[in-house]
Write a protein that holds these residues in place. Structure first.
Motif, PDB file in Angstrom:
ATOM      1  N   ARG A   1      35.226  -3.781  51.346  1.00  0.00           N
ATOM      2  CA  ARG A   1      35.019  -3.254  50.000  1.00  0.00           C
ATOM      3  C   ARG A   1      35.926  -2.050  49.729  1.00  0.00           C
ATOM      4  O   ARG A   1      36.485  -1.885  48.633  1.00  0.00           O
ATOM      5  N   GLN A   2      36.083  -1.186  50.754  1.00  0.00           N
ATOM      6  CA  GLN A   2      36.957  -0.023  50.584  1.00  0.00           C
ATOM      7  C   GLN A   2      38.409  -0.439  50.367  1.00  0.00           C
ATOM      8  O   GLN A   2      39.119   0.112  49.507  1.00  0.00           O
TER       9      GLN A   2
ATOM     10  N   ALA B   1      31.794  -3.060  54.494  1.00  0.00           N
ATOM     11  CA  ALA B   1      32.153  -1.778  53.878  1.00  0.00           C
ATOM     12  C   ALA B   1      33.652  -1.529  53.936  1.00  0.00           C
ATOM     13  O   ALA B   1      34.273  -1.056  52.969  1.00  0.00           O
TER      14      ALA B   1
END
Length: 603
Positions: free
Chosen positions: A22-23, A19
């Motif tokens: 991806r951020q 995550a």
């Protein structure tokens, strides 16, 4: 159960890491998307054009929007300005022209440090495109406001300059990536096209950068004038090279340029020699390699961990030479001559080059061509910039002022010999050494070429454009001497190569005529011959300005008139004495009576 719980925590940890990745990728993609959108908006915008004057409403609105956006950032800078700079002197003083020029020179010397080239703000690779664009616009607006304060000074006359930030961005890129900066100037007036602050800006970027003056169109200068400029450059420690792009292009094409001798390029004197194509390329590469070697040597000296192998590898393998200067000085022509083929567009209209171009000459040398820029200055006027080709001729609105610059610089006899015209001589009450006026030159040129407008008047606009093009191309010889040297008309004529038997005979005839006039005409009384010639020329001008159609109508109307009998006016008293007094005829009665004589005959 325990093993399953441990696997869940491991999957949860991997999910958190993914995550975060991806951020981070989304943020980078968003920044890239904004940068691509800004670049796409720039490409979709209007073509890059030079803006010398802000006159239309769009440019005014753009400046207002920038001022509103950057008001908060410039509040501190505006507060630091002292109120003494905004004082306006309303006292009307009766100053003479000499005092006004002296005060103007003093003010120019006082504010010479404020007349600077806009600097690019500091930047690094971690900055986004938006941040870099915002910083550049903010610094450019501060520079514009400083020049606006100079324009408020009544004793200073600031000439038009480049106001488009995109054009200055091209200059910033060229100066940063170049090892050697070549400033192309016109040989007929090198100091007019030279920008000393650009040399200072190059030193601020890199202390090892050097600026070379490429004195183009040197074939238009006589040898003695070229020698004077060479002495001036050496006295002021200026790196220079005499060059002729037109002659080099003609040599590549196998042609011989008229008025250009091979002795200029084959001269053993390196100070006044006009370099050829191969010689100039070798000179540029040698100077650039010397600069790179100095830069690497200083870097190695500062780095105490440098080894001997590093010093051996410090020889420059690739150098970049950038070309900058005013519009229409021959940068693109020089690039084409050095490359050996047409790589950049060349026209008489300044501002043909829109973006900087990188051209690879060899594995060791790369040339970089920058668009022409009009640098801010105090010394020149708008009309002088038009006559020198810096501003487009087709956009000029006042042609007589630009032609007056040509008439003031070129002697009267040179203009008469080139165009095969006869200019009106000064009136007896005027200075006999005054230059011809713009109206006299334009009307004489129109009369010799037959340039007439629709109203039957001389087409001065067409004549002015042709004369200015001849002045820029070198058909009309002219040059400026280095500061501190006085130019005389005789020296100008001799060095221009126009002094021949025809001109000398013309001068002798003029001298003999003037001597005869001095012997016959009383200086205390005005010469009536000049007055009569002025009246006669005025009558001819008024008759020539009448439309031809009107005369035809009158002639056709007279054909239908009834022929009139000539009246007998012999009874009128005329001036037969020639002294201005009327002759009085007295009719007396005869002494003999006619009736008595008749009666005696009958008898």
């Amino acid at each position: 159960m325990a093993g399953g719980g441990g696997g869940g925590r491991k999957e949860k940890g991997e999910g958190l890491g993914r995550a975060l990745i991806r951020q981070r990728n989304k943020a980078a993609a968003a920044v890239k998307e904004r940068g691509d959108a800004l670049a796409y908006a720039r490409r979709r915008a209007q073509p890059l054009e030079s803006v010398i004057e802000v006159s239309d409403i769009d440019a005014v609105l753009e400046r207002a929007a920038e001022a509103d956006r950057l008001h908060s950032a410039l509040a501190d800078a505006a507060a630091s300005v002292s109120s003494s700079d905004l004082v306006i002197d309303l006292d009307a003083t009766g100053e003479t022209d000499e005092e006004r020029r002296r005060m103007q020179k003093e003010q120019e010397a006082l504010h010479a440090g404020s007349l600077r080239v806009p600097r690019r703000p500091p930047w690094n690779a971690r900055m986004t495109v938006e941040e870099l664009d915002e910083n550049e616009r903010r610094a450019f607006l501060v520079w514009r406001r400083n020049l606006a304060r100079l324009e408020e000074n009544d004793k200073l006359v600031l000439t038009p300059f480049e106001k488009n930030i995109d054009i200055w961005r091209q200059l910033w890129r060229v100066v940063e990536r170049s090892d050697l900066l070549v400033m192309v100037v016109d040989a007929r007036d090198p100091l007019f096209y030279r920008c000393p602050d650009l040399e200072v800006y190059a030193k601020e970027i890199d202390e090892h950068k050097r600026t070379m003056l490429l004195v183009n169109k040197a074939d238009l200068l006589p040898m003695n004038i070229r020698k004077k400029w060479a002495d001036y450059f050496k006295a002021h420690d200026v790196l220079y090279v005499f060059w002729s792009a037109k002659a080099a292009t003609a040599t590549l094409e196998g042609k011989m340029l008229s008025g250009y001798s091979e002795q200029d390029s084959a001269s053993l004197d390196l100070d006044t020699k006009i370099y050829g194509r191969d010689e100039l390329l070798k000179k540029l590469q040698t100077e650039a390699e010397f600069i790179v070697a100095q830069r690497r040597a200083s870097a190695i000296k500062e780095d105490s961990r440098a080894t001997s192998s590093d010093s051996v590898s410090s020889v420059a393998k690739h150098v970049v030479v950038g070309f900058v200067g005013y519009p229409n000085v021959g940068k693109s022509s020089t690039i084409n001559a050095l490359v050996g083929e047409k790589k950049t567009g060349v026209t008489h209209t300044p501002g043909k080059t829109k973006h900087f171009q990188t051209l690879i000459i060899s594995e060791e040398l790369t040339l970089c061509d920058c668009p022409g820029l009009v640098f801010p200055s105090f010394s020149s006027s708008r009309h002088e910039m038009v006559s020198c080709g810096v501003l487009p001729i087709d956009r000029m609105t006042k042609h007589r002022e630009a032609i007056q610059v040509v008439a003031d610089r070129v002697p009267r006899s040179v203009l008469e010999q080139i165009y095969k015209i006869t200019l009106p001589k000064p009136k007896p009450y005027e200075s006999q050494s005054r230059p011809p006026t713009a109206a006299e030159l334009l009307r004489a040129y129109c009369a010799s070429r037959g340039h007439v407008s629709h109203a039957g008047l001389p087409d001065e606009t067409r004549a002015a454009r042709q004369i200015l093009k001849d002045y820029i191309d070198g058909k009309i010889p002219h040059f400026e001497l280095p500061p501190g040297m006085v130019d005389t008309e005789n020296e100008h004529e001799e060095t221009s190569g126009l002094e021949g038997p025809t001109t000398s005979a013309h001068k002798e005839s003029d001298g003999s005529d003037s001597d005869e006039q001095d012997d016959t005409v009383d200086p205390a009384q005005p010469d009536m011959r000049h007055v009569l010639s002025d009246l006669e020329s005025f009558d001819l001008a008024t008759e020539g300005s009448k439309p031809a159609g009107k005369k035809k109508k009158e002639a056709s109307h007279k054909q239908h008139k009834k022929p009139q009998r000539k009246k007998d006016r012999s009874w009128r008293v005329g001036n037969h004495g020639g002294d201005g007094t009327a002759v009085i005829r007295v009719y007396q009665k005869p002494a003999v009576s006619l009736s008595a004589v008749g009666a005696s005959d009958k008898i």
